[in-house]
Design a protein around this motif. Sequence first.
Motif, short mmCIF file in Angstrom:
data_model
loop_
_atom_site.label_atom_id
_atom_site.label_comp_id
_atom_site.label_asym_id
_atom_site.label_seq_id
_atom_site.Cartn_x
_atom_site.Cartn_y
_atom_site.Cartn_z
N TYR A 1 0.83 -1.21 0.00
CA TYR A 1 0.00 0.00 0.00
C TYR A 1 0.86 1.26 0.00
CZ TYR A 1 -3.86 3.07 1.43
OH TYR A 1 -4.81 4.07 1.51
N THR A 2 1.51 1.53 -1.12
CA THR A 2 2.38 2.70 -1.24
C THR A 2 1.58 4.00 -1.37
OG1 THR A 2 2.54 2.37 -3.63
CG2 THR A 2 4.28 1.39 -2.25
N GLU A 3 0.29 3.88 -1.69
CA GLU A 3 -0.55 5.07 -1.80
C GLU A 3 -0.63 5.84 -0.47
OE1 GLU A 3 -1.32 2.01 -2.77
OE2 GLU A 3 -2.48 2.03 -4.62
N SER A 4 -0.29 5.18 0.62
CA SER A 4 -0.31 5.83 1.93
C SER A 4 0.82 6.84 2.07
CB SER A 4 -0.18 4.78 3.04
OG SER A 4 1.11 4.18 2.99
N GLY A 5 1.81 6.75 1.20
CA GLY A 5 2.99 7.59 1.34
C GLY A 5 4.07 6.92 2.19
N LEU A 6 3.77 5.73 2.67
CA LEU A 6 4.71 4.95 3.48
C LEU A 6 5.13 3.73 2.67
CD1 LEU A 6 2.65 5.13 6.78
CD2 LEU A 6 4.79 6.33 6.33
N ASN A 7 6.39 3.39 2.74
CA ASN A 7 6.90 2.28 1.95
C ASN A 7 6.79 0.94 2.65
OD1 ASN A 7 8.10 1.24 -0.39
ND2 ASN A 7 10.10 1.24 0.59
N ASN A 8 6.27 0.89 3.85
CA ASN A 8 6.31 -0.34 4.64
C ASN A 8 4.94 -0.82 5.11
OD1 ASN A 8 5.94 1.80 6.33
ND2 ASN A 8 7.58 1.31 7.73
N LEU B 1 10.74 8.45 14.83
CA LEU B 1 10.06 8.42 13.55
C LEU B 1 11.00 8.86 12.44
CD1 LEU B 1 6.75 10.18 14.67
CD2 LEU B 1 7.08 7.73 14.26
N ASN B 2 10.82 8.27 11.26
CA ASN B 2 11.60 8.74 10.11
C ASN B 2 10.80 9.80 9.36
OD1 ASN B 2 9.90 7.52 8.08
ND2 ASN B 2 10.93 5.57 8.38
N GLY B 3 11.39 10.36 8.32
CA GLY B 3 10.78 11.46 7.60
C GLY B 3 9.44 11.15 6.98
N GLU B 4 9.32 9.99 6.32
CA GLU B 4 8.03 9.68 5.68
C GLU B 4 6.94 9.44 6.73
OE1 GLU B 4 8.12 4.92 4.51
OE2 GLU B 4 8.68 6.36 2.99
N GLU B 5 7.32 8.94 7.89
CA GLU B 5 6.35 8.75 8.99
C GLU B 5 5.91 10.09 9.56
OE1 GLU B 5 8.15 4.38 10.27
OE2 GLU B 5 8.87 6.20 11.27
N GLU C 1 7.06 -2.67 10.20
CA GLU C 1 6.77 -3.45 9.00
C GLU C 1 5.39 -4.01 9.28
OE1 GLU C 1 7.74 -4.39 5.27
OE2 GLU C 1 9.24 -3.48 6.56
N ALA C 2 4.37 -3.32 8.83
CA ALA C 2 3.03 -3.63 9.29
C ALA C 2 2.15 -4.18 8.18
CB ALA C 2 2.39 -2.38 9.88
N LYS C 3 1.29 -5.10 8.58
CA LYS C 3 0.26 -5.63 7.71
C LYS C 3 -1.08 -5.33 8.37
CE LYS C 3 2.76 -9.45 5.61
NZ LYS C 3 2.81 -10.89 5.41
N PHE C 4 -1.99 -4.76 7.60
CA PHE C 4 -3.31 -4.44 8.09
C PHE C 4 -4.33 -5.25 7.31
CE2 PHE C 4 -0.81 -0.82 9.28
CZ PHE C 4 -1.33 -0.44 10.50
N SER C 5 -5.42 -5.67 7.95
CA SER C 5 -6.48 -6.40 7.28
C SER C 5 -7.83 -5.87 7.76
CB SER C 5 -6.36 -7.90 7.53
OG SER C 5 -6.45 -8.18 8.89
N PRO C 6 -8.82 -5.86 6.84
CA PRO C 6 -10.13 -5.33 7.23
C PRO C 6 -10.89 -6.34 8.08
CG PRO C 6 -10.18 -6.08 4.96
CD PRO C 6 -8.76 -6.24 5.43
N ARG C 7 -11.62 -5.82 9.05
CA ARG C 7 -12.53 -6.62 9.87
C ARG C 7 -13.81 -5.83 9.97
NH1 ARG C 7 -8.10 -8.55 13.30
NH2 ARG C 7 -7.44 -10.44 12.26
N GLY C 8 -14.78 -6.18 9.14
CA GLY C 8 -16.01 -5.39 9.10
C GLY C 8 -15.70 -4.02 8.56
N LYS C 9 -16.08 -2.99 9.30
CA LYS C 9 -15.82 -1.61 8.88
C LYS C 9 -14.53 -1.07 9.47
CE LYS C 9 -20.52 -0.34 7.97
NZ LYS C 9 -21.47 0.73 7.94
#
Length: 151
Positions: A14-21, A58-62, A137-145
């Motif tokens: 998900y690079t659209e977030s502006g974060l590479n990780n 925090l780094n710059g992109e964060e 280094e994060a992974k997110f997943s949807p749960r309902g809304k």
Amino acid sequence: MTEKLTKRKKPYHYTESGLNNIWLSGIYEDEDGDPVIPNPIQLHKEIAISLALLKRRLNGEEIRFLRSHIGLSGADLARKILKVSPETVSRWENNRQTMDRSTEILIRIMVLKEIEYNDYEIEDLTDLNNQAKVRLEAKFSPRGKRWNLAA
């Protein structure tokens, strides 16, 4: 006409977030293979909370992500909140200068100010120097809304 969606087999970068990780798992894609991201506002809120609670600097992109998340331009953050030059904020966000700890803590608190988070303790943020090598280094997943940090 209803579009046919299929579950993605691999996590989506998900690079659209502006974060590479940031990687999203458990999402669907449309017939063209484009990801369908449910409730992106909630997702960005969860990403911001995760960043604000990191136990390292925090780094710059964060910093850029969090500034954007709280709805401030670099110039507004600089002039209206921090009383520094816009160039200073730019140097922080481009990793050319390290943000001082108290300013970083303020940015984190600004992100968390409307969130009830029982495990959050300000002392955790003050010992950032020893943990500078830890990465999100994060992974997110949807749960309902909602979006949750995946295990």
